[in-house]
Design an enzyme around this catalytic site. Structure first.
Site: not given
Ligand code: GTP
Ligand code: MG
Length: 149
Positions: A9, A49, A57, A85, A91, A102, A112, A115, A126
């Site tokens: 990112k 996304y 968010f 992962r 996350t 992370r 963070n 992805h 993707e």
């Molecule tokens: P990705 O690998 O980026 O997809 O992350 P993830 O799979 O661990 O989490 P998810 O797909 O649920 O969310 C995608 C992204 O949205 C996260 O990596 C965060 O950057 C953001 N995100 C998720 N949950 C929150 C939240 O509760 N608050 C905020 N501000 N950002 C969030």
């Molecule tokens: Mg995700």
């Protein structure tokens, strides 16, 4: 072999973590099959996304992803989706274990660093979205030192 989509990112790029991230996946024994650095359009980030479009968010997340160039990658190897992962960590970086990307390099959930696809099916989608031109085909000469026959 299984493939996953990994994206560094904008914060990871700005903070000079590209090499660190690539190094961790390489040293594990996964193969880099696609790689590009690019800025993405808002509509493209929204598509990537799209599953999260109803989340509070979502707007902030899209703003974050378009705030600077990202590094898009395809990695291949045994169980690379789930293992990728694990390498990335939880996350919320304050909950990610030390030793994960992370856990070692991030503090806030909205910064963070990286992805990773959450399933083989999302990886397929993707990779098609980010690499419509296709990816490289190659195999390391060390393959049999990493993977059993
Ligand atoms: P990705 O690998 O980026 O997809 O992350 P993830 O799979 O661990 O989490 P998810 O797909 O649920 O969310 C995608 C992204 O949205 C996260 O990596 C965060 O950057 C953001 N995100 C998720 N949950 C929150 C939240 O509760 N608050 C905020 N501000 N950002 C969030
Ligand atoms: Mg995700």
């Amino acid at each position: 072999a299984e493939q996953t989509f990994i994206m560094i990112k904008p914060d990871g790029v700005q903070r000079g973590l590209i090499g660190e991230v690539i190094s961790r996946f390489e040293k594990k024994g996964f193969y880099l099959k696609g790689l590009k650095l690019q800025n993405v359009e808002k509509s493209f980030a929204e598509q990537h996304y799209s599953d999260l479009s109803s989340k509070p968010f979502f707007a902030g997340l899209v703003e974050y992803i378009v705030s600077g160039p990202v590094v898009a990658m395809v990695w291949e190897g045994k169980s690379v989706v789930a293992t990728g992962r694990k390498i990335i960590g939880a996350t919320n970086p304050l909950a990610s274990e030390p030793g994960t990307i992370r856990g070692d390099f991030a503090v806030d959930i909205g910064r963070n660093v990286i992805h990773g696809s959450d399933s083989v099916e999302s990886a397929r989608k993707e990779i098609a979205l980010w690499f419509p031109e296709g990816i490289a085909e190659w195999r390391s000469s060390q393959h049999n030192w990493i993977y059993e026959a």
